[in-house]
Design a protein around this motif. Sequence first.
Motif: not given
Length: 306
Positions: A160-162, A206, A295, A299-301
């Motif tokens: 998810i976060q890359g 996260c 997707d 994409k943030t914690t």
Amino acid sequence: MPNTFFSTERSAIPLATKEYRGRFAPSPSGLLHFGSLIAALASYLDAKHHHGKWLVRIEDIDPPREKIGASQAILTTLEAFGLHWDEQVLYQSQQTQRYNQVLYDLATQKLTYHCQCTRAQIKADGGIYQGRCKTLNLPKQNNAIRLINHFGINQFNDLIQGSVTCDQALAQEDFILKRKDGLFAYQLAVVVDDIFQDINHVIRGCDLLEPTARQLSFFATLKQTPPQYGHIPVASSAQGFKLSKQNKAQAIDNNHPQPALIAALVFLGQATEKEMINASIEEIINWAIKHWQRDKIPKTTEIVIA
Ligand code: GLU
């Protein structure tokens, strides 16, 4: 290491050809709140969308932090939200023999040592354990067990976060596998059980990004293929209030789970439909499995929701 407990098959079969096996692994230190519902839901939908198995593991290795009745209450809430698990629930409190065997095997290979350092001492050394006890050959009694961390993995690709990079010094630390007070450390139990349950996908919050680097180093030490990790943002409230009490729409209500379930889908960036509020839980879950898009997860914690 000798594969006392772990089948060598695990690393021999490439992930792509294996059945997806995911899990949700709550600690029974409290009831399920909105934040943990999101993690449960994300791991469930990701598994089911990929026609996989979804397991539940109760991480009850820390009795002083455990709340009486929390394990059962968590399971009841999961069922009320239509999150039905495959296979038997695994309780970490039943895994003592397995953890001890792994520690024994590691000790035999001289991959662990005893450590007497206190928190205050480590803080004085800059907050990261510097290997002070590594060559002291200390006895077992009243001391912690640390892993000799040969791998120090600090980078991995998250679903998810890359690409994720963790603090190098922290990643290289000889971390604790068994605490001074005799309790098994989370890092030991979580990796041993992910191997034991043949988990190949871990979708979680996260707050566990940093520990992932250590877990990857531990998988490497045990010569086992790690799962693929995906970390969803954690839900936090600006005021620091308990999320479930903060916002009535998102409160966990086992008798009327629709609002929290829909709020969780929205949090995860998933499509929802107006009529859902009147649908049954089963209908919402089936719809969400079908339309799950990994997707679309932000994409943030961290996301502040109140
Ligand atoms: N038991 C941990 C917790 O509740 C989660 C472990 C994991 O998902 O790896 O925070």
